[in-house]
Write a protein that holds these residues in place. Structure first.
Motif, PDB file in Angstrom:
ATOM      1  N   ILE A   1      28.217  45.223  37.876  1.00  0.00           N
ATOM      2  CA  ILE A   1      27.593  45.424  36.543  1.00  0.00           C
ATOM      3  C   ILE A   1      27.298  46.642  35.939  1.00  0.00           C
ATOM      4  O   ILE A   1      27.527  47.060  34.906  1.00  0.00           O
ATOM      5  CB  ILE A   1      26.257  44.479  36.634  1.00  0.00           C
ATOM      6  N   LYS A   2      26.806  47.622  36.883  1.00  0.00           N
ATOM      7  CA  LYS A   2      26.407  48.993  36.395  1.00  0.00           C
ATOM      8  C   LYS A   2      27.929  49.745  36.059  1.00  0.00           C
ATOM      9  O   LYS A   2      27.857  50.449  35.205  1.00  0.00           O
ATOM     10  CB  LYS A   2      26.057  49.740  37.712  1.00  0.00           C
ATOM     11  N   TYR A   3      28.980  49.338  36.687  1.00  0.00           N
ATOM     12  CA  TYR A   3      30.546  49.966  36.386  1.00  0.00           C
ATOM     13  C   TYR A   3      30.752  49.185  34.924  1.00  0.00           C
ATOM     14  O   TYR A   3      31.839  49.611  34.475  1.00  0.00           O
ATOM     15  CB  TYR A   3      31.299  49.715  37.488  1.00  0.00           C
ATOM     16  N   GLY A   4      30.144  48.401  34.551  1.00  0.00           N
ATOM     17  CA  GLY A   4      30.475  47.536  33.129  1.00  0.00           C
ATOM     18  C   GLY A   4      31.392  46.638  33.172  1.00  0.00           C
ATOM     19  O   GLY A   4      32.125  46.188  32.389  1.00  0.00           O
ATOM     20  N   VAL A   5      31.675  45.822  34.480  1.00  0.00           N
ATOM     21  CA  VAL A   5      32.657  44.713  34.606  1.00  0.00           C
ATOM     22  C   VAL A   5      31.813  43.569  34.189  1.00  0.00           C
ATOM     23  O   VAL A   5      30.752  43.219  34.440  1.00  0.00           O
ATOM     24  CB  VAL A   5      33.064  44.712  36.180  1.00  0.00           C
ATOM     25  N   SER A   6      32.461  42.874  33.268  1.00  0.00           N
ATOM     26  CA  SER A   6      32.088  41.609  32.558  1.00  0.00           C
ATOM     27  C   SER A   6      31.992  40.346  33.873  1.00  0.00           C
ATOM     28  O   SER A   6      32.548  40.599  34.697  1.00  0.00           O
ATOM     29  CB  SER A   6      32.995  41.352  31.666  1.00  0.00           C
ATOM     30  N   PRO A   7      31.148  39.632  33.784  1.00  0.00           N
ATOM     31  CA  PRO A   7      30.834  38.418  34.388  1.00  0.00           C
ATOM     32  C   PRO A   7      32.291  37.658  35.004  1.00  0.00           C
ATOM     33  O   PRO A   7      32.515  37.481  36.060  1.00  0.00           O
ATOM     34  CB  PRO A   7      29.752  37.456  33.732  1.00  0.00           C
ATOM     35  N   SER A   8      32.808  37.469  34.024  1.00  0.00           N
ATOM     36  CA  SER A   8      34.231  36.812  34.280  1.00  0.00           C
ATOM     37  C   SER A   8      35.170  37.390  34.973  1.00  0.00           C
ATOM     38  O   SER A   8      35.910  36.917  35.717  1.00  0.00           O
ATOM     39  CB  SER A   8      34.979  36.626  32.676  1.00  0.00           C
ATOM     40  N   LYS A   9      35.147  39.010  34.815  1.00  0.00           N
ATOM     41  CA  LYS A   9      36.063  39.781  35.785  1.00  0.00           C
ATOM     42  C   LYS A   9      35.241  39.907  37.251  1.00  0.00           C
ATOM     43  O   LYS A   9      36.133  39.953  37.915  1.00  0.00           O
ATOM     44  CB  LYS A   9      36.285  41.091  35.098  1.00  0.00           C
ATOM     45  N   ILE A  10      34.218  39.872  36.992  1.00  0.00           N
ATOM     46  CA  ILE A  10      33.601  39.811  38.722  1.00  0.00           C
ATOM     47  C   ILE A  10      33.886  38.443  39.379  1.00  0.00           C
ATOM     48  O   ILE A  10      34.367  38.662  40.528  1.00  0.00           O
ATOM     49  CB  ILE A  10      32.019  40.106  38.352  1.00  0.00           C
ATOM     50  N   ALA A  11      33.879  37.518  38.468  1.00  0.00           N
ATOM     51  CA  ALA A  11      34.460  36.014  39.165  1.00  0.00           C
ATOM     52  C   ALA A  11      35.748  36.292  39.648  1.00  0.00           C
ATOM     53  O   ALA A  11      36.169  35.800  40.744  1.00  0.00           O
ATOM     54  CB  ALA A  11      34.209  35.097  38.296  1.00  0.00           C
ATOM     55  N   LYS A  12      36.573  36.935  38.841  1.00  0.00           N
ATOM     56  CA  LYS A  12      37.850  37.111  39.344  1.00  0.00           C
ATOM     57  C   LYS A  12      38.102  38.203  40.718  1.00  0.00           C
ATOM     58  O   LYS A  12      39.037  37.814  41.309  1.00  0.00           O
ATOM     59  CB  LYS A  12      38.880  37.592  38.191  1.00  0.00           C
ATOM     60  N   LEU A  13      37.388  39.050  40.599  1.00  0.00           N
ATOM     61  CA  LEU A  13      37.420  40.125  41.792  1.00  0.00           C
ATOM     62  C   LEU A  13      37.014  39.305  43.078  1.00  0.00           C
ATOM     63  O   LEU A  13      37.516  39.467  44.156  1.00  0.00           O
ATOM     64  CB  LEU A  13      36.550  41.374  41.417  1.00  0.00           C
TER      65      LEU A  13
END
Length: 550
Positions: A502-514
Motif C-alpha cells: 500500500i505504501k508503494y502505491g499499489v492498488s488493491p486490485s493489483k495487490i490481489a493479482k500479486l
C-alpha cells in the motif's frame, strides 16, 4: 495471647527479611568499578583474579556487568549477548537508575558487535531515556549519544546521526572533555563530507582545531587529515597538500590507511604522480575493500601508466576486478545481515512478549491466591477470637472477580502511540493528501508493475522483498517503526507485506493479482490491519490513505 504471638512472629520475620536484603557490594568489585573508566586494562586483570563462583548473587551480577564493560573498554569484540541480557534483567529491579542506564548502554554496544543493529538502536534509545538528567550522568549520556550516532553513520543514516553527535559534542564541551569532543567532531565532519556539505565539515574541523592544545598529537593529525579531505572536496588542492603532507606517519595506526588514501587522491589531483603511486601501492595491501578499490583506480589510471610495467598492470586489473566483486558481495551480505537481524529481533521480541504475558498472568494469579489465603486466615483468627467457634461462610453473599491484565504497556510507549494515532487521524480528516510517493520512482516498484503485467505471483521468499525493504529504508526509514508502534498486538507477515505494498502505491486490485488472491481476501487483510493499528473499524480507503501518509 495467641494473636499477640502471631504479631511478634510477623515483626521478627520482617526484621530478618530486611537484614537479609541489606547487602554491601564486594569491596574489590567496587574498586575495580572505579578503575574501569581510567585504566581499564589494569581493572580487567584485577577482575580476572576473582573467582565468580565464590560471590553471592548480587556481586555475581556486578561481576558479569564489569566483565562486559571491561571487554568493551579494552577494545575486544563481543561474541554473545546472553551475559548482558541477564545483567539488564537484574539491573532493572535491583540497581539505581544510572547503573541500569549504563547496563542498557552496553547492551547496545554488544548488539552492535553482533550486527544486531535494530536491537542495538533500541538499547541506546532506552539507555538515553533511562539516564538521569544530572551533572553526574553527563559523561554516560555523552557516550550513549556518541555511540548511537556512530551506529547510525555505519548504517548510512546520516541525517539521524547528526543530532546525536551534535548533542554529544555539546556535552563534551560543557564537561571540558576535549579528546572525546574532537573525536565526535571528526566523525561529524566526515558525515558532512559524505553529504557533500564541505562548508559544514570545515566549520566542524575548525572547532576541533581550537581544542588541539588539550588533545594528543596523533588525534590532532587526524583532524588535519579530515581538513585536507575537506579542502580537496572544495577544490582547494594547494591547501589540502599543505595539510596532508607527513600526516600518514603522524595519525594513529588504525587511521593510517585512511590517511594514505586521502594523500594518494590529493597528490594524484595535484599531478605529483610518483608520491600518489607510492601511497596507492601501499593501500592495495590493506583489508578495506573500499580503500583498495580507490587505490587500484589510481594505479590503473592513464596518468600512472608510465610508472607500471605490463605485468603489474595485468595483476592490478585482475585484483581490481576481484575487489569490485568482493565489494558487491559484502554489500549483499551486509543487507542480508541487517534484514536477518531485524527479523531475529522481532521474533525475539514476540517470544519475549508472550513469555512476559504468561509470567504476568501467573504472577497475578499467585498474588490473588496469596491475598485470598491471607484474608481467609485473618477471618479465621477473628472468628476464633470473638466466637471461639466456626461459623459458616455463605459464598452467595458476594463474589469478588479480579480479571488480571493480559499485558502491561509502558506509559511512554502508550503515550507515543496515542499521539501518533491522533496525528494521523487528524491529517486524514483534514483531507491532507500524501506527498509525492518517492517509492514509485524506484526500480523495485517497476519490477512489481512488471510482475503484475506478467501475472507473476509475489511469494514470501521472493528476492524483490529485499529491494522493497531497501527502498523503504532509503526514503521512509521510520515507516516500519511507526507501523509497529501503532499496533498493540504483533503484526504478522501478511500485515507487514500488505502495508508495504500500500505504501508503494499499489492498488488493491493489483495487490490481489500479486498474491493470487481475490479482492475480497485483500480487503479482509486491509480491514484486519486497520483494526490492529487503530483499535477501530475504518473504511478501507481511509486505511490506505493513512498508511500512505505515515
Amino acid at each position: 495471647m495467641y494473636p499477640y504471638k502471631v504479631y511478634h512472629l510477623i515483626c521478627f520475620g520482617v526484621i530478618l527479611l530486611c537484614a537479609a536484603c541489606t547487602h554491601s557490594p564486594n569491596s574489590r568489585l567496587v574498586y575495580i568499578q572505579e578503575l574501569s573508566d581510567s585504566i581499564p586494562a589494569v581493572a580487567y586483570d584485577s577482575l580476572r583474579s576473582i573467582n565468580p563462583s565464590s560471590l553471592p548473587v548480587d556481586d555475581r551480577y556486578l561481576y558479569d556487568f564489569l566483565k562486559v564493560k571491561l571487554t568493551d573498554k579494552t577494545y575486544s569484540t563481543h561474541h554473545s549477548d546472553s551475559l548482558i541480557n541477564r545483567v539488564i534483567d537484574y539491573a532493572a529491579d535491583n540497581w539505581d537508575q544510572t547503573l541500569y542506564a549504563e547496563a542498557l548502554y552496553y547492551g547496545g554496544r554488544v548488539n552492535a558487535d553482533l550486527k544486531q543493529y535494530k536491537a542495538a538502536l533500541q538499547f541506546f534509545k532506552k539507555a538515553l531515556n533511562t539516564c538521569p538528567e544530572s551533572d553526574e550522568s553527563l559523561g554516560l549520556r555523552s557516550r550513549i549519544l556518541s555511540q548511537n550516532g556512530r551506529l547510525l553513520n555505519h548504517l548510512n543514516l546520516y541525517n539521524e546521526a547528526v543530532p546525536n553527535l551534535e548533542s554529544a559534542i555539546e556535552i563534551n564541551t560543557l564537561c571540558k572533555d576535549s579528546v572525546n569532543a574532537v573525536y565526535d567532531m571528526q566523525l561529524l565532519s566526515n558525515i558532512y563530507l559524505r553529504k557533500s556539505e564541505p562548508d559544514l565539515a570545515e566549520e566542524c574541523l575548525n572547532e576541533a582545531e581550537k581544542l588541539s592544545p588539550g588533545v594528543p598529537q596523533d588525534v590532532n593529525a587526524r583532524t588535519r587529515m579530515s581538513q585536507a579531505a575537506t579542502y580537496h572536496q572544495k577544490g582547494d588542492n594547494d591547501r589540502a597538500l599543505q595539510l596532508i603532507r607527513d600526516t600518514p606517519d603522524q595519525v594513529p595506526a588504525l587511521s593510517r590507511n585512511t590517511a594514505l588514501i586521502h594523500a594518494s587522491i590529493i597528490y594524484f589531483t595535484a599531478g605529483i604522480l610518483d608520491t600518489a603511486y607510492i601511497y596507492a601501492k601501499e593501500i592495495i595491501d590493506s583489508d578495506n575493500p573500499s580503500q583498495k578499490e580507490i587505490a587500484y583506480q589510481i594505479l590503473l589510471s592513464q596518468e600512472l601508466s608510465s610508472l607500471n610495467n605490463p605485468d603489474s598492470l595485468y595483476k592490478y586489473a585482475a585484483n581490481y576486478t576481484k575487489t569490485i566483486m568482493g565489494l558487491y558481495d559484502n554489500n549483499e551480505n551486509q543487507l542480508s545481515i541487517i534484514h536477518q537481524a531485524a527479523f531475529n529481533y522481532d521474533d525475539h521480541d514476540r517470544k519475549r512478549a508472550i513469555a512476559e504475558r504468561r509470567t504476568g498472568i501467573l504472577t497475578y494469579c499467585l498474588i490473588i491466591a496469596a491475598i485470598i489465603i491471607i484474608i481467609f486466615g485473618l477471618i479465621l483468627l477473628y472468628i476464633r477470637k470473638k466466637h471461639n467457634n466456626v461459623s459458616r461462610y455463605n459464598d452467595d453473599n458476594g463474589i469478588i472477580c479480579i480479571e488480571p491484565a493480559l499485558s502491561v504497556i509502558d506509559d511512554d510507549t502508550a503515550g507515543a502511540r496515542e499521539r501518533l494515532r491522533e496525528e494521523l487521524l487528524n491529517l486524514y480528516k483534514s483531507g491532507k493528501e500524501p506527498g509525492p510517493n518517492l517509492l514509485m520512482q524506484t526500480e523495485a516498484y517497476n519490477k512489481l508493475m512488471a510482475m503484475i503485467a506478467a501475472g507473476t505471483e509475489l511469494k514470501n521468499d521472493s528476492d524483490i522483498w529485499t529491494e522493497l525493504y531497501s527502498g523503504l529504508n532509503t526514503h521512509y526509514p521510520d515507516f516500519l517503526n511507526k507501523l509497529h508502534l501503532l499496533s498493540t498486538v504483533p503484526l504478522n507477515t501478511n500485515d507487514i507485506q500488505t502495508a508495504i505494498l500500500i505504501k508503494y502505491g499499489v492498488s488493491p486490485s493489483k495487490i490481489a493479482k500479486l498474491f493470487i488472491r481475490t479482492k475480497g481476501a485483500v480487503s479482509s487483510r486491509r480491514e484486519n490491519l486497520g483494526k490492529k493499528l487503530f483499535d477501530e473499524k475504518l473504511n478501507l480507503k481511509a486505511i490506505d490513505r493513512i498508511i500512505r501518509i505515515i
